[in-house]
Design a protein around this motif. Structure first.
Motif, short mmCIF file in Angstrom:
data_model
loop_
_atom_site.label_atom_id
_atom_site.label_comp_id
_atom_site.label_asym_id
_atom_site.label_seq_id
_atom_site.Cartn_x
_atom_site.Cartn_y
_atom_site.Cartn_z
N LEU A 167 4.76 16.74 -0.05
CA LEU A 167 3.88 17.06 -1.19
C LEU A 167 3.96 15.62 -2.18
CD1 LEU A 167 5.12 20.44 -2.10
CD2 LEU A 167 3.05 19.71 -0.62
N MET A 168 3.11 15.69 -3.01
CA MET A 168 3.19 14.52 -4.01
C MET A 168 3.61 14.73 -5.47
SD MET A 168 -0.90 13.51 -3.36
CE MET A 168 -0.75 11.71 -3.83
N PRO A 169 4.39 14.04 -6.04
CA PRO A 169 4.79 14.45 -7.45
C PRO A 169 3.68 14.70 -8.17
CG PRO A 169 5.79 12.33 -6.42
CD PRO A 169 4.70 12.66 -5.70
N LEU A 170 3.85 15.66 -9.06
CA LEU A 170 3.00 16.14 -10.26
C LEU A 170 3.48 15.74 -11.80
CD1 LEU A 170 0.70 17.70 -11.49
CD2 LEU A 170 1.90 19.71 -11.25
N PRO A 171 3.15 14.51 -12.24
CA PRO A 171 3.34 14.25 -13.47
C PRO A 171 2.75 14.90 -14.43
CG PRO A 171 2.39 12.18 -11.92
CD PRO A 171 2.21 13.46 -11.27
#
Length: 241
Positions: free
Chosen positions: A184-188
């Motif tokens: 998954l991609m980090p969620l800033p």
């Protein structure tokens, strides 16, 4: 056939000896091309700068013809764009992506208004990167690839959201990610409008929007890779950190 509108000049190319073909993003007529007679002259050429706000009158014998433009300047953004490397790169990224993404002659009034607003902030480097990020989010939404970060895709919770699914563009909570976290991609937080949005976080968020522009939107449009102008803006922004 004829109409009159206001719009943002996206690009210019020479046409014959003295004319130019311009593409303008207008509120009521979308991305629309036309010929400007005398467009390379000393009088008109300085007006035809990408990002300029123009009053345009388009005319053609038939609707499907390229037609001709009469143009009048409303305001130039050249001074703001030349105020620094980040501003110039940002202007080119906005105009480049609009020319790349928008279908011809299809109105997108909400995106037009957001584009006008973000370009009017050029030169305000303290706030512009976040404004640009929000504009990219709006572009993805308008093109049908908007991110849904309101709740966890797995459980529906709104708490502890930490990731973005690269497949669905939806948020995933820390607790739900489990062994899939590394996929998954980090969620800033700034992607959800939370917190003070420091520049390093905005840059991380631009990696997320960039992924969906490049891996989801561009293939759908049948295009080649994203305009280089987008990458140059990210590089220029990175150098400011």
């Amino acid at each position: 056939m004829e109409w009159r509108d206001q719009g943002i000049l996206l690009n210019v190319r020479r046409h014959g000896e003295t004319a130019a073909i311009i593409e303008v993003f207008t509120e009521g007529h979308g991305r629309h091309a036309g010929v400007v007679r005398g467009g390379t002259s000393r009088k008109i050429a300085p007006i035809l700068q990408p990002g300029a706000q123009l009053d345009v009158a388009w005319r053609a014998r038939l609707e499907d013809h390229i037609g001709t433009y009469q143009v009048e300047p409303l305001r130039s953004r050249a001074a703001a764009a030349m105020s620094g490397r980040l501003a110039l790169a940002g202007l080119n990224a906005v105009t480049g992506l609009l020319a790349f993404c928008l279908p011809e002659r299809e109105a997108h009034p909400a995106l037009y208004r957001k584009s006008e607003q973000v370009l009017d902030l050029l030169g305000q480097d303290e706030i512009w990167p976040l404004a640009y990020l929000n504009w990219e989010m709006a572009l993805l939404e308008e093109m049908g690839f908007g991110l849904d970060l309101s709740a966890c895709a797995v459980t529906g919770t709104t708490e502890g959201l930490a990731y973005v699914s690269p497949k669905s563009g939806r948020a995933v909570s820390q607790a739900s990610a489990g062994e899939w976290a590394d996929r998954l991609m980090p969620l800033p937080p700034c992607l959800r409008g939370d917190g003070p949005a420091p520049d390093a976080e905005v840059l991380e968020a631009l990696r997320v929007t960039g992924y969906f522009l490049e891996q989801r939107l561009a293939p759908e449009l049948g295009h080649k890779p994203l305009p280089d102008a987008r990458g140059r803006f990210v590089d220029a922004f990175t150098r400011t950190l």
